[in-house]
Every structure is written in structure tokens, then in C-alpha cells.
Design a protein around this motif. Structure first.
Motif, PDB file in Angstrom:
ATOM      1  N   ARG A  53      -9.594   3.907   2.457  1.00 33.20           N
ATOM      2  CA  ARG A  53      -8.810   3.924   3.946  1.00 33.20           C
ATOM      3  C   ARG A  53      -7.199   3.530   3.372  1.00 33.20           C
ATOM      4  N   PHE A  54      -6.518   4.193   2.844  1.00 34.07           N
ATOM      5  CA  PHE A  54      -5.266   3.896   2.588  1.00 34.07           C
ATOM      6  C   PHE A  54      -4.573   5.357   1.982  1.00 34.07           C
TER       7      PHE A  54
ATOM      8  N   LEU B 175      -6.847   0.215 -13.149  1.00 36.64           N
ATOM      9  CA  LEU B 175      -5.645  -0.791 -13.255  1.00 36.64           C
ATOM     10  C   LEU B 175      -4.929  -1.248 -12.204  1.00 36.64           C
ATOM     11  N   VAL B 176      -4.844  -0.307 -11.354  1.00 36.60           N
ATOM     12  CA  VAL B 176      -4.057  -0.616 -10.096  1.00 36.60           C
ATOM     13  C   VAL B 176      -4.727  -0.992  -8.718  1.00 36.60           C
ATOM     14  N   PHE B 177      -5.447   0.235  -8.341  1.00 31.92           N
ATOM     15  CA  PHE B 177      -5.847   0.055  -6.809  1.00 31.92           C
ATOM     16  C   PHE B 177      -6.826  -0.981  -6.760  1.00 31.92           C
TER      17      PHE B 177
ATOM     18  N   VAL C 106      -5.554  -4.480  -6.382  1.00 30.25           N
ATOM     19  CA  VAL C 106      -4.578  -4.546  -5.226  1.00 30.25           C
ATOM     20  C   VAL C 106      -5.655  -4.548  -3.984  1.00 30.25           C
ATOM     21  N   ARG C 107      -6.760  -3.707  -4.074  1.00 35.10           N
ATOM     22  CA  ARG C 107      -7.785  -3.718  -3.059  1.00 35.10           C
ATOM     23  C   ARG C 107      -8.479  -5.083  -2.940  1.00 35.10           C
TER      24      ARG C 107
ATOM     25  N   MET D 198      -1.601  -1.187  -0.452  1.00 37.70           N
ATOM     26  CA  MET D 198      -2.159  -0.174  -1.433  1.00 37.70           C
ATOM     27  C   MET D 198      -1.299   0.913  -1.273  1.00 37.70           C
ATOM     28  N   VAL D 199      -0.717   1.309  -0.109  1.00 33.98           N
ATOM     29  CA  VAL D 199       0.351   2.403   0.064  1.00 33.98           C
ATOM     30  C   VAL D 199       1.479   2.256  -0.878  1.00 33.98           C
ATOM     31  N   PHE D 200       1.950   1.058  -0.941  1.00 26.83           N
ATOM     32  CA  PHE D 200       3.082   0.704  -1.691  1.00 26.83           C
ATOM     33  C   PHE D 200       2.895   0.876  -3.150  1.00 26.83           C
TER      34      PHE D 200
END
Lengths: 421, 304
Positions: free
Chosen positions: B30-31, B95-97, B100-101, B109-111
Motif C-alpha cells: 500500500r504505497f 534495509l529501508v522499507f 519505515v513501514r 514510504m513514498v518519500f
């Protein structure tokens, strides 16, 4: 970078010393200011400004302009129209200059011209702006004759491309161009010249950067069954488009703008397909005065003038100062601009582009004569729109780069362009 | 006209592959993942590294396949690229999502995906340089299908279309016929309910990234094969791929497949009516038109 800085400090120091020494010796007590708006914050912009200062130093040494020493007030444009206009405004309003040298990019020179120079009645002489938008503006009379540039417009390349098409006997040509100011400009000019020569333009197709595929564009260009293609593209999309063009059975008769003179393009398309590809480019003139400039420049800066616009900057500054000399002390921008023709008069006394030449010009002008300036870019001659022409070369790709096929002197280019108008 | 239609279908096949992966990730997590197109770049460059490697190791593989410019070595390199890109997609999630999630919201998430896209693009530029690269310097000439009207196709493009359609069909079967497919759809529909029913959410996310990465790598190599390879492939393709996803309806594999073709064909046909300078606007126009008529995309369903 550090070495460049050191060299710059050294030359700047020497320049200061020379200026001080000269003014002391001549004991002149007046100073005339001229303005320079150039992108000194970018690495290729600084040498352009140093070259202009070099001219000012030589003229000051030979006795100055109209009895006064010249002080060049230099301001940075940061290649930004807003910064450039502010800088130019400050020079005109605060320093009271009647002459502006610059800017480099057409996008910066244009707003300075329309919102500072023309309203303020100041002469503007650019070393490096190539857009034909200035020609159009001058034709409409909106530059008030205050605008000059020592850099040839894209018109020269467009005309030479048309000449190549004519010489090769192509009856029809399709144009593929990069969809930006430069590409639109050169494509329109080339199409005009081709038609003037009776060569059919089967289509003119714009290519945008970064498209997922250029197939549709190439298909459109192919649809008129042209005998040759004119390509005003950059290497990246040029490679994609030309490979597509060839694979769809497009002709190998190609005429290339100077932007495609690139090793990437040559290797990725493949030399075997570029046998009939001829490129165009403007060239530096092959005359003694141009060689003299290289010698003088090398003596002064310890290296040959390899950066862009150096010879043009040299001539722009020298012609501006000659015109100021011709106009006399206290002249306004329009009076100075009116004298440009008198110092670049083909029928005038030839003068060299150095201090001695300036001193000679001073005498001729004082006696009411006119002079022919022989500069770093040859015998500069402006047309009614403040434009200059340039010699050109036709080139082709070879195993390890490119080589010249034909050299067209200034006279040949001028004659050819005049024949089409 | 027919030529433009055909060209559109061939370009569309590549967009469809990219959009399929994106639609799955977007639906499940959902992003809007703006870094998805960078996976295409990664795939293209991995294949660029392994293609000559395979050729050097096994000279037999450097034979061309029929009339194609593709070699068996490149086929092997595509498989490696799919595997490595799939793994890197999972790595990026780790590593990232995922971080952030857990802490941020959808917009974060978009940024994050924007940032990740920039990093990937620039690292590729740093390692491989900004120059244009190609799998093969040879130019494969198009085959004339018909003289009047003149219709030309390149063998490579037909092969790409065939492979893309085969992969789509396999994906369709997997989603509609296997337990795993049901599980995947259940998670996308309602993650909480799916977990209650014993589906391992974490594992499903990994699988979606693997699938999305592998499809993206395939699309990237095909793009490189029919066009050229530069570090900005991702930047150039992100918009058409998004357009295809949105047109098809987020979450619909069939929609993404169709969306890719719609965008490809429309962009090509647009040249018949529009001056060529305006072609980049076509994906935007399609998104607008579809959203006006069907706010959830052609195949999309409203969801709570």
C-alpha cells in the motif's frame, strides 16, 4: 584546481602590478569603468573573464581609452538569469558603466539585454551567446542597435549542413532534432536553408530526452522515404535513434551536427554504418591574427587558449574598447554602439589585436578614419543584427576519432549564406 | 498507422512486465514505490556484467539464437539478473522499507522510495559511468512484413513480446490455480484476516519482492536489448510504468498487463495526431483520462 587557483592568483597579481605601473607611468588621473557579467563561478567561465581583463591591461598599457584608464568591474552571473540581471543592474546603476561585456549563456544574456541594456541605453557585447533569438529580436528593432556578439549563431552550422546536402546531391532530407531551444532553433534554420536550395524536407521530428523508445519518432521520420537524414541530437538519444533508424532500413546518408562528434556515438552506432555520415562544425579561422592571439595568450597565461569562448571574449573586449575610443570621452552606450561599424570596417586601416594595434587605431580614429580590426577570430564583421559569421568545417568519423573533410573560410561561409537569403 | 500500432505493442510488452511487479508491491504494501523502476536498471546492468562473463567462460554460449541479436550467454545472464535483482529488492525492503513501514506512515514510504531511487541511480552511474552501453554493438535489421503499407518488425522485439506473454500466462496460472496464489491474494485483500488464517505475512512480502524484482530485471534487460542501457533507465521508465499500473488498476495483474499495452500503443499512436515534441505528455493524459472515467483503474476494485 589548486594549481589553477595558484596560476590565477599569479596572473591576477601580475595584472594588478602592470596596471598600477602603467597608470603611474602615464600619470592619467581619470578612470572609465566598463562592466563585465560573466559566470566566474564555473570553471570554464573564469578564463573568459581573465581574457577580457588581459585585453583591458594591454589597452591601459598603451595609453588607455579616450585619455582615461579602463577599469573592468567584473560580476559573477552564476549562469543564472536572475543573478545576471541583478549584477548587470548594479553595474549600470551604481558603477555607471556604458558598456557591458557578457553574458555567456544565451538564457542569461537575453534578460540582461531586454531588461537592463536596452532600457538603460548601454551597449552589450557578448562573447559567447549563440541563440538566434537575438537575431530575431534585433530584426524587430528591439535591441536598439545596442547588441553585439562575437560568437557565430547556430545559423552557420545549419547553412553548412544544407551545403553538405547539396554537395552530396541529396534530393530529400528528414530532420531529427533534440527537443530543446538549441535543437528547435537549428532544425528550423536547417529546414529553411534546405528548402532555399530546393531540397525537399520530408519531415522534421522532435526527440525528447529519456523516452522509453524512439521507434515511433523514427518511423515518422522514415515515412517520407528521405534520401538522407539530418541529425541535431546529443550522443545519448542520438545513438538510440540512429540504431533504430538503421535497423528499420533508414539510409546511411547522414548529416550530423557538431553535438554528435562523440566517441560514444561512433562506437555504439558502429563505424561500419557511419561511412556516409558527414558532420558540421564551426572552426577557428586559419589566419595570422588568430595565430598571433594564441601566441600572446600562451605568453601571458602559460598555456594555449583551449577553453570555450576565449578568442571570442578577447575580440568582444577589444572591439568594445576600440568603439569607446572612437566615440570619445564621456560617450553614452548608443554613441559607442554606433562606432562599432567604424572599427570593424572592411575598408578601414588594418590594425592588430594588441596594444600597438590599439595605439595605431587611436591615431587613425583621431584623424577621422576607420579601422579594420584583425582579431583572434579573424576579421570580425557584424551584420545589421549584431551577428558575426564563422568559418566552418565538414568532418567525418575515423577509426580513432574524427577528421576534417573540408574547411570553409569565413568568406566562403558568408558568400554561401548570402546566396540563400 | 499499423506500424505505429505494432511498435506500441512491442514497447507495451516491456512496460507490462515492469507494471506487473509494481502493481503487486503497491497492492500488498500500500504505497507508491517510485524506486521500482530502478530495479529495471539493476537487472539491465547485472546482465551487462554477466553476459560477457558467460561468453568468456563458455564460448559455446556466444552463438546467436536464430535471427536474434540475443545470445545464449545473454539468456543465462538474464536468469542471473533476475535472481540478483530479486534478492536486492528483498534487501532494499529489509534495509529501508521495513523500518519505515514499522515506524512511519504511507507518505514516509513514498518519500523513502524516492530517496532510494536516487541512491540506486547514482550508485549505478558511479560504478558504470554515465555512458550509453549496449549488449551487442551489432545492429539487427528489421524484417519487412509487408511492403504496402510498409510494416517492419525486429526479431528481438517479437521474441521479447513472446517471452513477456509467456511469463504473464505463467503468473496468471500461479495466482489463480495454486494455494500460494490464493494466499498472496488474501494478503493483498486483507492482511490482518489473512494472518488470522495462518498465512505468514512476512514470508508473503518477501515473495512479492522476489517476484517483482525478477520481473523488473527481465523488463530491464529487454529494454536494454531493444534500446540501450544508461543509468537513467529507471528515471525514463518510471512514468510509463506507473501509468500502466494505474490504468490497469492497482493490484490487478491482468490490469497491469493490459495497462502496459494501452500506454505503449497510445504513446506510439499519439505521434500520428500530436507533434512529436509532445509525446512525453501522453502517459499523463492516459492516467487522467482513465481516472476520470474509472477512478480505480480499468480492472481495479474499490477497497475499504
Amino acid at each position: 584546481m589548486t594549481r589553477n587557483m595558484q596560476r590565477f592568483m599569479l596572473t591576477a597579481g601580475t595584472a594588478l602590478g602592470l596596471t598600477l605601473g602603467a597608470s603611474a607611468a602615464l600619470a592619467q588621473d581619470c578612470t572609465t569603468r566598463i562592466g563585465a557579467v560573466l559566470p566566474t563561478s564555473v570553471d570554464w567561465g573564469r578564463p573568459i573573464a581573465e581574457t577580457a581583463q588581459f585585453v583591458v591591461d594591454q589597452v591601459n598599457e598603451s595609453g588607455g581609452v579616450a585619455g582615461c584608464q579602463i577599469e573592468m568591474v567584473l560580476r559573477d552571473t552564476q549562469v543564472d538569469p536572475k543573478v545576471g540581471v541583478d549584477a548587470a543592474k548594479a553595474l549600470v546603476d551604481l558603477d555607471g558603466v556604458q558598456v557591458l561585456l557578457g553574458a555567456v549563456s544565451s538564457g542569461v544574456s537575453m534578460p540582461i539585454l531586454t531588461s537592463v541594456s536596452v532600457p538603460g541605453n548601454v551597449m552589450q557585447m557578448s562573447c559567447c551567446s549563440s541563440s538566434t533569438a537575438f537575431t530575431a529580436l534585433a530584426r524587430e528593432g528591439k535591441t536598439s542597435g545596442l547588441w553585439f556578439r562575437t560568437f557565430a549563431t547556430t545559423g552557420v552550422q545549419a547553412a553548412v549542413a544544407a551545403k553538405v546536402a547539396q554537395d552530396q546531391g541529396y534530393g530529400s532530407v528528414a530532420i531529427l532534432y533534440k527537443n530543446d531551444d538549441w535543437g528547435q532553433d537549428i532544425a528550423k534554420l536547417t529546414a529553411g536553408y534546405l528548402e532555399a536550395l530546393g531540397i525537399e524536407v520530408t519531415g522534421s521530428v522532435a526527440l525528447n530526452d529519456g523516452q522509453p523508445s524512439y521507434r515511433a519518432e523514427v518511423t515518422s521520420a522514415l515515412s517520407g522515404n528521405p534520401e538522407a537524414a539530418y541529425l541535431a541530437l546529443y550522443p545519448n538519444e542520438g545513438t538510440a535513434a540512429v540504431r533504430e533508424w538503421l535497423s528499420l532500413g533508414g539510409t546511411q546518408n547522414m548529416i550530423l551536427a557538431n553535438s554528435l562528434k562523440s566517441d560514444d556515438f561512433r562506437q555504439n552506432v558502429g563505424l561500419q554504418y557511419l561511412g556516409n555520415a558527414l558532420g558540421t562544425d564551426t572552426a577557428s579561422p586559419r589566419v595570422d591574427s588568430a595565430d598571433d592571439f594564441v601566441t600572446r595568450y600562451t605568453e601571458r597565461f602559460g598555456g594555449a587558449p583551449n577553453g570555450p569562448g576565449l578568442a571570442n571574449s578577447y575580440d568582444a573586449t577589444m572591439i568594445a574598447l576600440l568603439a569607446m575610443e572612437a566615440a570619445g570621452a564621456g560617450a553614452t552606450g548608443d554613441q559607442i554602439a554606433a562606432q562599432v561599424g567604424r572599427v570593424t570596417d572592411p575598408a578601414g586601416t588594418p590594425v592588430t589585436a594588441d596594444g600597438a594595434g590599439f595605439a595605431q587605431a587611436r591615431q587613425v580614429l583621431a584623424a577621422g578614419g576607420s579601422v579594420m580590426y584583425q582579431g583572434a577570430t579573424g576579421n570580425v564583421r557584424f551584420d545589421a543584427n549584431g551577428d558575426v559569421s564563422a568559418p566552418a568545417v565538414v568532418w567525418k568519423f575515423t577509426e580513432d576519432g574524427s577528421e576534417e573533410v573540408q574547411y570553409l573560410s569565413l568568406t566562403e561561409v558568408d558568400t554561401f549564406m548570402a546566396s540563400m537569403n | 498507422m499499423i506500424q505505429h500500432l505494432l511498435d506500441g505493442i512491442l514497447v507495451g510488452a516491456i512496460l507490462s512486465l515492469g507494471a506487473t511487479g509494481l502493481t503487486m508491491v503497491m497492492h500488498m504494501l500500500r504505497f507508491a514505490n517510485f524506486s521500482h523502476a530502478e530495479l529495471l536498471s539493476i537487472g539491465a546492468y547485472v546482465a551487462l556484467v554477466f553476459d560477457p562473463l558467460f561468453k568468456a567462460l563458455l564460448p559455446l554460449l556466444s552463438a546467436q539464437i536464430g535471427p536474434l541479436s540475443m545470445t545464449w550467454a545473454l539468456v543465462a545472464a538474464i536468469l542471473v539478473a533476475m535472481a540478483l535483482t530479486a534478492l536486492s529488492a528483498v534487501l532494499f525492503d529489509r534495509l529501508v522499507f521495513r523500518r519505515v513501514r514499522e515506524k512511519g506512515e504511507e507518505l514516509s514510504m513514498v518519500f523513502a522510495s524516492f530517496g532510494l531511487a536516487l541512491i540506486i541511480r547514482n550508485v549505478i552511474g558511479l560504478v558504470f559511468g554515465l555512458h550509453t552501453k549496449l549488449y551487442s554493438q551489432d545492429i539487427v535489421f528489421a524484417t519487412v512484413l509487408s511492403r504496402d503499407p510498409l510494416i517492419l518488425v525486429k526479431p528481438d522485439q517479437v521474441a521479447v513480446l513472446g517471452v513477456a506473454l509467456a511469463v504473464m500466462a505463467a503468473l496468471h496460472l500461479m495466482l489463480s490455480r495454486t494455494t500460494f496464489g490464493y494466499a498472496l491474494r488474501a494478503v493483498a485483500e486483507n492482511p490482518a484476516l489473512a494472518q488470522v488464517n495462518g498465512i505468514n505475512l512476512g514470508r508473503m512480502i518477501v515473495i512479492v519482492w522476489l517476484l517483482g524484482g525478477a520481473l523488473a530485471a527481465m523488463a530491464g534487460v529487454f529494454y536494454g536489448l531493444t534500446n540501450q542501457i544508461t543509468p537513467v533507465i529507471g528515471r525514463d521508465l518510471v512514468l510509463p510504468v506507473f501509468a500502466a499500473t494505474i490504468v490497469g488498476g492497482i493490484g490487478s495483474i491482468h490490469g497491469a498487463l493490459l495497462g502496459g499495452f494501452v500506454v505503449g500503443i497510445a504513446a506510439n499512436l499519439a505521434l500520428v495526431v500530436l507533434p512529436s515534441g509532445y509525446s512525453p505528455s501522453v502517459p499523463f493524459l492516459i492516467i487522467l483520462a482513465v481516472l476520470l472515467v474509472r477512478p480505480n483503474g480499468l480492472f481495479g476494485e474499490e477497497r475499504a
